[in-house]
Enzyme design. Structure first.
Site, mmCIF file in Angstrom:
data_model
loop_
_atom_site.group_PDB
_atom_site.id
_atom_site.type_symbol
_atom_site.label_atom_id
_atom_site.label_comp_id
_atom_site.label_asym_id
_atom_site.label_seq_id
_atom_site.Cartn_x
_atom_site.Cartn_y
_atom_site.Cartn_z
ATOM 1 N N GLU A 250 63.760 57.522 -10.571
ATOM 2 C CA GLU A 250 63.287 58.884 -11.106
ATOM 3 C C GLU A 250 63.459 59.999 -10.169
ATOM 4 O O GLU A 250 63.702 61.113 -10.735
ATOM 5 C CB GLU A 250 61.892 58.813 -11.561
ATOM 6 C CG GLU A 250 61.168 59.821 -12.321
ATOM 7 C CD GLU A 250 62.051 60.303 -13.402
ATOM 8 O OE1 GLU A 250 61.730 59.558 -14.408
ATOM 9 O OE2 GLU A 250 62.518 61.364 -13.488
ATOM 10 N N LYS B 156 73.890 64.028 -10.320
ATOM 11 C CA LYS B 156 72.636 63.977 -11.149
ATOM 12 C C LYS B 156 73.183 64.022 -12.676
ATOM 13 O O LYS B 156 72.672 63.282 -13.378
ATOM 14 C CB LYS B 156 71.736 65.215 -10.720
ATOM 15 C CG LYS B 156 70.956 64.987 -9.640
ATOM 16 C CD LYS B 156 70.637 66.215 -9.077
ATOM 17 C CE LYS B 156 69.693 66.202 -7.660
ATOM 18 N NZ LYS B 156 69.379 67.451 -6.996
HETATM 19 N N1 HSE Z 1 69.647 68.526 -2.197
HETATM 20 C C1 HSE Z 1 68.992 68.466 -3.429
HETATM 21 C C2 HSE Z 1 68.608 69.683 -4.143
HETATM 22 C C3 HSE Z 1 67.740 67.746 -3.139
HETATM 23 O O1 HSE Z 1 68.894 70.716 -3.562
HETATM 24 O O2 HSE Z 1 68.422 69.868 -5.403
HETATM 25 C C4 HSE Z 1 67.127 67.230 -4.611
HETATM 26 O O3 HSE Z 1 67.652 66.238 -5.112
#
Ligand code: HSE
Ligand code: NAP
Length: 348
Positions: A124, A199
């Protein structure tokens, strides 16, 4: 054993990494009533100064010892090399693994597939930190046929864009995002759009097409490195904002995924996301528009999701269910990739 309740039935947690997120997790575990305790913590440098909540006597550079002396493994070291190898070894040995590592999942999904099917992998925190996305996209939102998804998925870029709006220099804004614990160990992953693409790939595989290819998403990824305060402010003259947005939408009979800096008009549901806050807009045939917003980066918000996954892993509840087949690409559906969207500048 250190931290957490110790007893004959207590489970042993092996922690891989005690940096920004790992340290915050140690703090949350110290405050939680778990029938489990951290037995060992893998780090590069055990002599490094760390927060008092990190169990110093458990620090080690011996990865084998961490795997051997644990029932559940939490991976918070990052990267696609050693982290991947250790997770796969732990999973193959029948252990449950919790991770916040979106890079390894996006780039090596197939290697983890058997464990996704078995429900022994939890992630998650990998997308939007403590703000739930993996759960909804692999659960409640599966009742609708997906139509499109648009999301602000990188806290570092969102923070930088907000600072550019206020006139800050890019490098100063990035330095501050690093100091705040938002950025990746290699911040070019954030600024180049690749972290958001990692993501987006995970979300796409959970809700649209389990075979969505990382290479295809990467090829359609543009970052924010070319943006300046002047470009960002010009966009604000119309009341909107420039944001780095990941989108999945139907195009010519297939699902297309892209990450790019776009102009969001003021009325757009994602245009309010500021600082490290992220936002996800999902559109499904039956459910309509669903908006999920919240912190998308930072120590405590990320550790919150890791702890929630750890609770599931300790209770042996299954992790997120993989999607079995591609969702039908809607025919005759007029995708609205963000309404009045402009791709700004050249790819960085
Ligand atoms: N480096 C990532 C960001 C951390 O700035 O969103 C969170 O996944
Ligand atoms: P970090 O601060 O760089 O911490 C990494 C930790 O792993 C450190 O303790 C480091 O040891 C250890 N480590 C790294 N490589 C190692 C190696 N080869 N051998 C042994 N130990 C090693 O990273 P982080 O920000 O906590 O991020 C961890 C993970 O969470 C990453 O996958 C990241 O993408 C993900 N994530 C981060 C955030 C966020 O907001 N920061 C949000 C969501 C997800 P030392 O301490 O000795 O250097």
């Amino acid at each position: 054993m250190t931290r957490g309740r110790v007893g004959t039935s207590a489970k042993r947690i092996g922690l891989l990494g005690a940096g920004t997120v790992g340290s915050a997790l140690c703090e949350l575990i110290g405050e939680a009533d778990l029938n489990a305790a951290i037995t060992q913590v893998l780090v590069r440098d055990p002599e490094k100064a760390r927060a008092g909540c990190v169990p110093h006597r458990a620090l080690t550079t011996d990865a084998d010892a961490v795997l051997e002396n644990s029932d559940v493994v939490v991976e918070l070291m990052g990267g696609t090399g050693l982290a991947s190898e250790l997770m796969l070894r732990a999973l193959a040995a029948g252990k449950r693994v919790v991770t916040a590592n979106k890079a390894v999942l996006a780039e090596q999904w197939d290697a983890f597939s058997p464990f996704l099917e078995a429900g022994t992998l939890y992630f998650e925190a990998a997308v939007m930190a403590g703000t739930p996305t993996v759960g909804p996209l692999s659960g409640a939102l599966r009742g609708s046929k997906p139509q499109e998804l648009h999301a602000i998925l990188n806290g570092t870029c969102n923070y930088i864009l907000g600072e550019l709006e206020a006139g800050a220099e890019f490098k100063d804004a990035l330095n501050e995002a690093q100091r705040l614990g938002y950025a990746e160990a290699d911040p070019s992953l954030d600024v180049g759009g690749f972290d958001a693409a990692h993501k987006l790939t995970i979300l796409g595989r959970l809700a649209f097409d389990p075979a969505l290819s990382w290479e295809a998403v990467k090829a359609n990824t543009h970052g924010i490195g070319h943006l300046t305060p002047a470009i960002v402010k010009e966009a604000m003259e119309d009341g909107g904002r420039l944001r780095l947005v990941g989108s999945i939408y139907p195009e010519e009979g297939r699902w297309r995924a892209a990450v790019r800096p776009v102009y969001l008009p003021p009325e757009h549901p994602l245009s309010g996301s500021a600082s490290n806050r992220n936002g996800l807009l999902f559109k499904g045939d039956a459910v309509g528009e669903v908006l999920i917003t919240g912190a998308g980066a930072g120590a405590a918000p990320t550790a919150s999701a890791v702890l929630a996954d750890l609770l599931d892993a300790l209770a042996e509840r299954p992790g997120p269910r993989p999607l079995q087949r591609s969702a039908p690409v809607p025919e005759g559906y007029e995708a609205q990739p963000l309404g009045e969207v402009l791709l700004v500048g050249e790819p960085s």
